[in-house]
Design an enzyme around this catalytic site. Structure first.
Site, PDB file in Angstrom:
ATOM      1  CB  SER A 178       2.567   9.971  -6.213  1.00 29.72           C
ATOM      2  OG  SER A 178       2.136   8.692  -6.573  1.00 29.72           O
ATOM      3  CD  GLU A 191       6.900  11.208  -5.405  1.00 23.42           C
ATOM      4  OE1 GLU A 191       7.574  11.695  -6.332  1.00 23.42           O
ATOM      5  OE2 GLU A 191       6.090  10.287  -5.542  1.00 23.42           O
ATOM      6  NE  ARG A 198       7.731   7.401  -5.204  1.00 22.35           N
ATOM      7  CZ  ARG A 198       7.356   6.128  -5.367  1.00 22.35           C
ATOM      8  NH1 ARG A 198       8.108   5.142  -4.908  1.00 22.35           N
ATOM      9  NH2 ARG A 198       6.240   5.843  -6.016  1.00 22.35           N
TER      10      ARG A 198
HETATM   11  N1  EPU Z   1      -6.544   4.801  -2.801  1.00 20.62           N
HETATM   12  C1  EPU Z   1      -7.779   5.376  -2.534  1.00 20.62           C
HETATM   13  N2  EPU Z   1      -8.158   6.460  -3.272  1.00 20.62           N
HETATM   14  C2  EPU Z   1      -7.399   6.967  -4.268  1.00 20.62           C
HETATM   15  C3  EPU Z   1      -6.145   6.376  -4.535  1.00 20.62           C
HETATM   16  C4  EPU Z   1      -5.726   5.289  -3.782  1.00 20.62           C
HETATM   17  O1  EPU Z   1      -8.513   4.960  -1.655  1.00 20.62           O
HETATM   18  O2  EPU Z   1      -7.831   7.927  -4.903  1.00 20.62           O
HETATM   19  C5  EPU Z   1      -6.150   3.608  -2.055  1.00 20.62           C
HETATM   20  C6  EPU Z   1      -6.316   2.373  -2.939  1.00 20.62           C
HETATM   21  O3  EPU Z   1      -7.572   1.833  -2.813  1.00 20.62           O
HETATM   22  C7  EPU Z   1      -5.260   1.442  -2.413  1.00 20.62           C
HETATM   23  C8  EPU Z   1      -4.206   2.345  -1.839  1.00 20.62           C
HETATM   24  O4  EPU Z   1      -4.771   3.652  -1.763  1.00 20.62           O
HETATM   25  O5  EPU Z   1      -5.743   0.665  -1.361  1.00 20.62           O
HETATM   26  C9  EPU Z   1      -2.954   2.337  -2.677  1.00 20.62           C
HETATM   27  O6  EPU Z   1      -3.229   2.808  -3.985  1.00 20.62           O
HETATM   28  P1  EPU Z   1      -2.273   2.461  -5.240  1.00 20.62           P
HETATM   29  O7  EPU Z   1      -2.071   1.022  -5.339  1.00 20.62           O
HETATM   30  O8  EPU Z   1      -2.815   3.196  -6.426  1.00 20.62           O
HETATM   31  O9  EPU Z   1      -0.884   3.044  -4.838  1.00 20.62           O
HETATM   32  P2  EPU Z   1      -0.459   4.432  -4.175  1.00 20.62           P
HETATM   33  O10 EPU Z   1       0.035   4.166  -2.805  1.00 20.62           O
HETATM   34  O11 EPU Z   1      -1.529   5.432  -4.343  1.00 20.62           O
HETATM   35  C10 EPU Z   1       2.049   4.211  -4.919  1.00 20.62           C
HETATM   36  C11 EPU Z   1       3.086   5.063  -5.563  1.00 20.62           C
HETATM   37  C12 EPU Z   1       2.854   5.151  -7.067  1.00 20.62           C
HETATM   38  C13 EPU Z   1       2.924   3.743  -7.637  1.00 20.62           C
HETATM   39  C14 EPU Z   1       1.857   2.876  -6.932  1.00 20.62           C
HETATM   40  C15 EPU Z   1       1.942   1.433  -7.352  1.00 20.62           C
HETATM   41  C16 EPU Z   1       3.740   6.687  -3.870  1.00 20.62           C
HETATM   42  C17 EPU Z   1       3.682   8.100  -3.426  1.00 20.62           C
HETATM   43  N3  EPU Z   1       3.069   6.397  -4.976  1.00 20.62           N
HETATM   44  O12 EPU Z   1       0.787   4.851  -5.107  1.00 20.62           O
HETATM   45  O13 EPU Z   1       3.912   5.898  -7.624  1.00 20.62           O
HETATM   46  O14 EPU Z   1       2.710   3.738  -9.040  1.00 20.62           O
HETATM   47  O15 EPU Z   1       2.066   2.916  -5.500  1.00 20.62           O
HETATM   48  O16 EPU Z   1       3.067   0.831  -6.795  1.00 20.62           O
HETATM   49  O17 EPU Z   1       4.403   5.863  -3.239  1.00 20.62           O
HETATM   50  C18 EPU Z   1       4.604   8.076  -8.362  1.00 20.62           C
HETATM   51  O18 EPU Z   1       5.455   8.037  -7.479  1.00 20.62           O
HETATM   52  O19 EPU Z   1       4.491   9.056  -9.143  1.00 20.62           O
HETATM   53  C19 EPU Z   1       3.653   6.964  -8.485  1.00 20.62           C
HETATM   54  C20 EPU Z   1       2.636   7.001  -9.350  1.00 20.62           C
END
Ligand code: EPU
Length: 337
Positions: free
Chosen positions: A237, A333, A162
């Protein structure tokens, strides 16, 4: 040029702030004219792309310039590779759909990300195992110091998680005008490593996915847990996933045995969504603002009437509770204006 212009429909949070002046640039000439106007009148400038990663906390007392340069062109390199260049004002998802209609591979995992092509390099947009740096070749920018055009290649952009030069030393200096990607025409690299994609393909009964199938799986996953900004204001995010030292992570594991983490050398990336959920924020609403009930990392304008200040204050409370419970500093972010 319009005066006291509402930016409500120009930011995906749907926050109602006003720009003192507003104009739209469809060509480089129009953009240069607008920049010159701001210099002549001592106005600060703000460039608007898709408005999907910005939080306005107050009225903007300068000239907001909406970047609306449009057009897509192609240069075929060989049987398998094509360079595709899109201008800054192209909608990101429509551009991804264009690539898939032509069966060009490389962007499919980035389906349905809000925003425009011109802002994609700013924070090296990424999702489901792909970041734009994986297919990025170069971008053409306008240097605001001398109004000259300049090309940045992959190395010069210094992409990180990012992150790019456009958020660091280059911040405020360059306006991205067009971006060139190298895509595949037949030997596509199908990326299904990201857990949720595999599961979704299984649900769809697909064993040998095409790039179009991957896009479909990503769209299904995103639609199942991320709020549609057209319905509920949000900027995806709100925080980055923090990276902490391995030693700190091991310490935390003693108290929180289920803490998820993705190790990388001496450090570990921890999902901010998990940390926020553990602090009890998931689905919680204060006034007009809430943490999304299906993804705690996303802050939403729950009633449609939130002010930027309310959203900002809500995010500050989340930062404090994560710091208190885990000793981890969350970093926003979204760009705060
Ligand atoms: N999780 C939780 N609770 C929540 C949300 C997530 O426990 O409320 C845990 C999930 O269980 C999982 C882990 O966090 O084990 C990761 O969750 P997820 O796969 O949804 O991905 P993320 O890390 O929350 C990132 C990006 C997203 C992108 C997704 C998929 C960042 C800041 N965000 O989210 O990007 O779509 O991975 O690759 O890196 C964005 O930047 O606007 C965005 C949506």
């Amino acid at each position: 040029m319009q005066e006291n212009f509402s930016l409500k429909s120009y930011n995906t949070f749907g926050v109602d702030v006003k720009a003192k002046y507003f104009t739209e640039a469809e060509t480089i000439e129009e953009l240069k004219n607008a920049v010159n106007y701001s210099k002549d009148h001592g106005l600060s400038v703000l460039f608007l792309g898709g408005g999907s990663n910005i939080l306005f906390t107050k009225d903007f007392n300068g000239l907001a310039i909406k970047l609306s340069l449009k057009g897509i062109s192609e240069e075929h390199l060989n049987e398998n590779e094509v360079l595709v260049t899109a201008k800054a004002g192209e909608n990101w998802h429509e551009f991804v759909m264009y690539s898939l209609e032509h069966n060009y591979g490389g962007l499919e995992n980035l389906s349905l990300i809000p925003g425009n092509v011109g802002t994609s390099p700013m924070q090296n947009i990424g999702a489901y195992g792909t970041e734009i740096k994986d297919v990025f070749v170069s971008c053409m920018v306008l240097d605001l110091e001398n109004l000259e055009l300049r090309i940045f290649d992959l190395g010069e952009c210094r992409f990180g998680y990012r992150d790019s030069i456009f958020k660091q030393e280059g911040k405020g200096r360059y306006v991205i005008l067009e971006v060139t990607f190298k895509l595949t025409k037949k030997d596509h690299h199908i990326k299904t490593e990201y857990g949720a994609i595999k599961t979704e393909l299984e649900n769809l009964g697909i064993t040998h996915p095409t790039i179009q199938d991957i896009s479909k799986a990503v769209i299904n996953i995103r639609q199942s847990k991320l709020p549609d900004p057209k319905v509920t204001g949000n900027a995806g995010s709100f925080f980055k996933n923090p990276t902490i030292p391995l030693t700190q992570f091991e310490g935390l594991k003693q108290n929180f045995e289920n803490i998820p983490g993705y190790p990388n050398g001496d450090s570990v990336k921890v999902p901010a969504g998990w940390l926020i959920e553990q602090c009890g924020w998931k689905g919680k609403q204060i006034g007009n603002v809430a943490s999304h009930q299906l993804q705690a990392l996303v802050i939403v304008n729950a009633t449609g009437n939130a002010t930027g200040k309310e959203i900002y204050d809500f995010s500050t409370e989340i930062i404090s509770s994560v710091k208190e419970k885990f000793g981890i500093d969350l970093e926003r972010e979204v760009n705060i204006i």
